[in-house]
Design a protein around this motif. Sequence first.
Motif, mmCIF file in Angstrom:
data_model
loop_
_atom_site.group_PDB
_atom_site.id
_atom_site.type_symbol
_atom_site.label_atom_id
_atom_site.label_comp_id
_atom_site.label_asym_id
_atom_site.label_seq_id
_atom_site.Cartn_x
_atom_site.Cartn_y
_atom_site.Cartn_z
ATOM 1 N N PHE A 95 0.835 -1.203 0.000
ATOM 2 C CA PHE A 95 0.000 0.000 0.000
ATOM 3 C C PHE A 95 0.869 1.251 0.000
ATOM 4 C CE2 PHE A 95 -2.287 3.356 2.272
ATOM 5 C CZ PHE A 95 -3.437 3.442 1.507
ATOM 6 N N TYR A 96 1.905 1.271 0.829
ATOM 7 C CA TYR A 96 2.815 2.418 0.935
ATOM 8 C C TYR A 96 3.465 2.728 -0.416
ATOM 9 C CZ TYR A 96 6.522 5.337 3.020
ATOM 10 O OH TYR A 96 7.369 6.368 3.346
ATOM 11 N N LEU A 97 3.838 1.668 -1.150
ATOM 12 C CA LEU A 97 4.478 1.842 -2.457
ATOM 13 C C LEU A 97 3.471 2.000 -3.593
ATOM 14 C CD1 LEU A 97 7.320 -0.830 -2.162
ATOM 15 C CD2 LEU A 97 7.567 1.664 -2.035
ATOM 16 N N ASN A 98 2.186 1.827 -3.283
ATOM 17 C CA ASN A 98 1.122 1.914 -4.286
ATOM 18 C C ASN A 98 1.293 0.855 -5.378
ATOM 19 O OD1 ASN A 98 -1.284 2.978 -5.268
ATOM 20 N ND2 ASN A 98 -0.236 4.397 -6.634
ATOM 21 N N ILE A 99 1.626 -0.365 -4.932
ATOM 22 C CA ILE A 99 1.787 -1.506 -5.838
ATOM 23 C C ILE A 99 1.008 -2.683 -5.262
ATOM 24 C CG2 ILE A 99 4.051 -0.769 -6.704
ATOM 25 C CD1 ILE A 99 5.331 -2.813 -4.805
ATOM 26 N N GLY A 100 0.832 -3.708 -6.062
ATOM 27 C CA GLY A 100 0.176 -4.919 -5.594
ATOM 28 C C GLY A 100 1.149 -5.816 -4.837
ATOM 29 N N LYS A 101 0.591 -6.766 -4.087
ATOM 30 C CA LYS A 101 1.440 -7.689 -3.341
ATOM 31 C C LYS A 101 2.278 -8.551 -4.273
ATOM 32 C CE LYS A 101 -1.221 -9.869 -0.480
ATOM 33 N NZ LYS A 101 -1.916 -10.504 0.644
ATOM 34 N N SER A 102 1.744 -8.888 -5.445
ATOM 35 C CA SER A 102 2.526 -9.708 -6.384
ATOM 36 C C SER A 102 3.749 -8.935 -6.889
ATOM 37 C CB SER A 102 1.661 -10.181 -7.555
ATOM 38 O OG SER A 102 1.156 -9.078 -8.274
ATOM 39 N N THR A 103 3.601 -7.635 -7.096
ATOM 40 C CA THR A 103 4.744 -6.813 -7.505
ATOM 41 C C THR A 103 5.755 -6.728 -6.368
ATOM 42 O OG1 THR A 103 3.337 -5.532 -8.991
ATOM 43 C CG2 THR A 103 5.461 -4.552 -8.391
ATOM 44 N N LEU A 104 5.275 -6.601 -5.147
ATOM 45 C CA LEU A 104 6.172 -6.594 -3.993
ATOM 46 C C LEU A 104 6.924 -7.914 -3.906
ATOM 47 C CD1 LEU A 104 7.121 -4.987 -1.488
ATOM 48 C CD2 LEU A 104 5.292 -6.104 -0.227
ATOM 49 N N ASN A 105 6.234 -9.028 -4.153
ATOM 50 C CA ASN A 105 6.892 -10.336 -4.164
ATOM 51 C C ASN A 105 7.967 -10.412 -5.243
ATOM 52 O OD1 ASN A 105 5.353 -11.314 -2.031
ATOM 53 N ND2 ASN A 105 3.786 -12.154 -3.375
ATOM 54 N N GLU A 106 7.707 -9.833 -6.403
ATOM 55 C CA GLU A 106 8.696 -9.811 -7.484
ATOM 56 C C GLU A 106 9.928 -9.008 -7.076
ATOM 57 O OE1 GLU A 106 6.905 -8.401 -11.117
ATOM 58 O OE2 GLU A 106 5.287 -9.869 -10.977
ATOM 59 N N LEU A 107 9.716 -7.873 -6.422
ATOM 60 C CA LEU A 107 10.832 -7.053 -5.958
ATOM 61 C C LEU A 107 11.664 -7.813 -4.920
ATOM 62 C CD1 LEU A 107 9.059 -3.586 -5.659
ATOM 63 C CD2 LEU A 107 10.695 -4.307 -7.410
ATOM 64 N N GLN A 108 11.001 -8.598 -4.076
ATOM 65 C CA GLN A 108 11.720 -9.432 -3.112
ATOM 66 C C GLN A 108 12.534 -10.498 -3.828
ATOM 67 O OE1 GLN A 108 9.623 -10.784 0.576
ATOM 68 N NE2 GLN A 108 7.884 -9.827 -0.457
ATOM 69 N N ALA A 109 11.923 -11.153 -4.812
ATOM 70 C CA ALA A 109 12.600 -12.223 -5.546
ATOM 71 C C ALA A 109 13.842 -11.702 -6.269
ATOM 72 C CB ALA A 109 11.636 -12.877 -6.536
ATOM 73 N N LYS A 110 13.782 -10.464 -6.737
ATOM 74 C CA LYS A 110 14.923 -9.843 -7.428
ATOM 75 C C LYS A 110 15.954 -9.293 -6.448
ATOM 76 C CE LYS A 110 12.150 -8.263 -11.357
ATOM 77 N NZ LYS A 110 11.599 -7.072 -12.024
ATOM 78 N N GLY A 111 15.619 -9.291 -5.146
ATOM 79 C CA GLY A 111 16.531 -8.760 -4.140
ATOM 80 C C GLY A 111 16.514 -7.252 -4.036
ATOM 81 N N GLN A 112 15.514 -6.615 -4.630
ATOM 82 C CA GLN A 112 15.433 -5.159 -4.580
ATOM 83 C C GLN A 112 14.839 -4.657 -3.276
ATOM 84 O OE1 GLN A 112 13.351 -4.808 -8.425
ATOM 85 N NE2 GLN A 112 15.101 -3.605 -9.112
ATOM 86 N N LEU A 113 14.023 -5.467 -2.636
ATOM 87 C CA LEU A 113 13.474 -5.162 -1.310
ATOM 88 C C LEU A 113 13.611 -6.414 -0.463
ATOM 89 C CD1 LEU A 113 10.219 -3.166 -2.086
ATOM 90 C CD2 LEU A 113 12.275 -2.312 -1.000
ATOM 91 N N ILE A 114 14.241 -6.287 0.680
ATOM 92 C CA ILE A 114 14.468 -7.429 1.555
ATOM 93 C C ILE A 114 13.801 -7.151 2.905
ATOM 94 C CG2 ILE A 114 16.232 -8.832 2.690
ATOM 95 C CD1 ILE A 114 18.110 -7.975 0.349
ATOM 96 N N PRO A 115 12.876 -8.028 3.304
ATOM 97 C CA PRO A 115 12.220 -7.805 4.589
ATOM 98 C C PRO A 115 13.181 -8.048 5.747
ATOM 99 C CG PRO A 115 11.453 -9.855 3.602
ATOM 100 C CD PRO A 115 12.365 -9.211 2.613
ATOM 101 N N LYS A 116 12.888 -7.432 6.860
ATOM 102 C CA LYS A 116 13.618 -7.630 8.109
ATOM 103 C C LYS A 116 12.838 -8.637 8.943
ATOM 104 C CE LYS A 116 16.167 -3.923 7.205
ATOM 105 N NZ LYS A 116 17.404 -4.082 6.543
ATOM 106 N N LYS A 117 13.520 -9.268 9.887
ATOM 107 C CA LYS A 117 12.846 -10.219 10.758
ATOM 108 C C LYS A 117 13.110 -9.831 12.200
ATOM 109 C CE LYS A 117 12.287 -15.064 11.774
ATOM 110 N NZ LYS A 117 12.726 -16.424 11.533
ATOM 111 N N ILE A 118 12.048 -9.781 12.973
ATOM 112 C CA ILE A 118 12.165 -9.521 14.404
ATOM 113 C C ILE A 118 11.219 -10.485 15.110
ATOM 114 C CG2 ILE A 118 10.509 -7.625 14.334
ATOM 115 C CD1 ILE A 118 12.172 -6.321 16.596
#
Length: 71
Positions: free
Chosen positions: A18-41
């Motif tokens: 929502f913050y990036l104004n994209i769909g979750k599938s696009t966010l998943n693609e960005l993760q798969a490409k290593g462009q966005l990496i989630p943090k874990k806590i």
Amino acid sequence: MNQYAFAPGLLSQDAAAFYLNIGKSTLNELQAKGQLIPKKIGGKRGFARTDLDAYIASLPDWPGAKAEADS
């Protein structure tokens, strides 16, 4: 209602999309490409807003943006 006057530092996948104004599938693609990496806590993972802002800042300008602004 949230009792705190600040937003969370880590955003869920839904909130990050929502913050990036994209769909979750696009966010998943960005993760798969290593462009966005989630943090874990603890047992949760999320996206740091600072990482999302850095990603936005790294995007190229829209080619016609200056011409549109000048008109």
